[in-house]
Scaffold this motif. Structure first.
Motif, short mmCIF file in Angstrom:
data_model
loop_
_atom_site.label_atom_id
_atom_site.label_comp_id
_atom_site.label_asym_id
_atom_site.label_seq_id
_atom_site.Cartn_x
_atom_site.Cartn_y
_atom_site.Cartn_z
N ASP A 137 -10.75 -8.76 -1.37
CA ASP A 137 -11.91 -8.44 -2.52
C ASP A 137 -12.29 -7.15 -2.53
N ASP A 138 -12.60 -6.58 -1.30
CA ASP A 138 -13.34 -5.13 -1.35
C ASP A 138 -12.05 -4.08 -1.44
N GLY A 139 -11.07 -4.56 -1.68
CA GLY A 139 -10.06 -3.43 -2.06
C GLY A 139 -9.60 -2.75 -0.96
N MET A 140 -10.01 -3.24 0.16
CA MET A 140 -9.38 -2.35 1.50
C MET A 140 -7.97 -2.91 1.98
N VAL A 141 -7.55 -3.99 1.48
CA VAL A 141 -6.22 -4.48 1.68
C VAL A 141 -5.48 -4.86 0.62
N ASP A 142 -4.31 -4.49 0.27
CA ASP A 142 -3.58 -4.86 -1.09
C ASP A 142 -2.79 -5.93 -0.68
N SER A 143 -2.68 -6.78 -1.82
CA SER A 143 -1.83 -8.25 -1.79
C SER A 143 -1.02 -8.26 -2.88
N GLU A 144 0.19 -8.96 -2.80
CA GLU A 144 0.95 -8.95 -4.08
C GLU A 144 1.86 -10.37 -3.74
N ARG A 145 2.00 -11.05 -4.75
CA ARG A 145 2.67 -12.27 -4.84
C ARG A 145 3.96 -11.99 -5.27
N VAL A 146 4.84 -12.37 -4.21
CA VAL A 146 6.17 -12.19 -4.77
C VAL A 146 7.05 -13.50 -4.34
N GLY A 147 7.34 -14.10 -5.53
CA GLY A 147 8.07 -15.46 -5.32
C GLY A 147 6.93 -16.38 -5.09
N THR A 148 7.07 -17.22 -4.11
CA THR A 148 6.30 -18.11 -3.60
C THR A 148 5.36 -17.58 -2.46
N SER A 149 5.54 -16.24 -2.10
CA SER A 149 4.92 -16.01 -0.72
C SER A 149 3.80 -14.76 -1.41
#
Length: 182
Positions: free
Chosen positions: A56-68
């Motif tokens: 939420d604070d933008g310190m870690v990136d996240s991405e949804r690839v398929g179901t993961s």
């Protein structure tokens, strides 16, 4: 018997970022839930909450690839974020100093047309300075009285400022009336 004290949210966030920076790898949630308790002592129940706060604070990136869902954070991104923040702060500082010089020039221009009157200087001498206020507040007595005295002194100061302004307005009005009557 020593009790272990739990980590604060800020400590957990710092330790979680250390995991990302030390490994420089991409993780799934289940991987982080395994690694964080073992290596950094973050309780398994709070790993997801801490990770979400970092996302939420933008310190870690996240991405949804398929179901993961994949999570990552690299030191270069943190460095880039700090540099951007530093540039933004420098820009704000430059704007603030420029605004300060403009305001100081405005003050100097405003002082040019004003003349010191006897009543104005007398009232300015009567106004208490910050040191005088602190002296009056520290003269002793219970703390409750200090708070009441401080409020009373602030009211008096404001009242004196209003009186000064009213006297100046009245003086200008008097000058205008004399000018137009002649």
């Amino acid at each position: 018997m020593s009790k272990k004290k739990g980590l604060s949210l800020e400590e957990k966030r710092t330790r979680m970022m250390e995991i990302f920076f030390e490994t420089k790898d991409v993780f799934q949630l289940k991987d982080i839930e395994k690694i964080a308790p073992k290596t950094k002592g973050i309780t398994p129940m709070s790993v997801k909450e801490v990770l979400q706060s970092l996302v939420d604070d933008g310190m870690v990136d996240s991405e949804r690839v398929g179901t993961s869902n994949y999570f990552w954070a690299f030191p270069s991104k943190a460095l880039h974020a700090r540099k951007c923040k530093l540039e933004e702060l420098k820009k704000q500082h430059a704007e603030g100093s420029q605004r300060k010089t403009v305001l100081q020039q405005g003050i100097e221009k405003a002082k040019v047309g004003r003349q010191e009157t006897g009543s104005r200087t007398k009232l300015q001498r009567m106004q208490p300075t910050g040191g005088q206020i602190m002296f009056l507040l520290s003269r002793g007595g219970p703390r409750e009285n200090l708070a009441l005295r401080k409020v009373e002194l602030i009211k008096r100061l404001e009242y004196q400022r209003i009186l000064t302004t009213l006297i100046e307005v009245f003086d200008q009005f008097r000058k205008c009336v004399v000018f137009f009557c002649l």
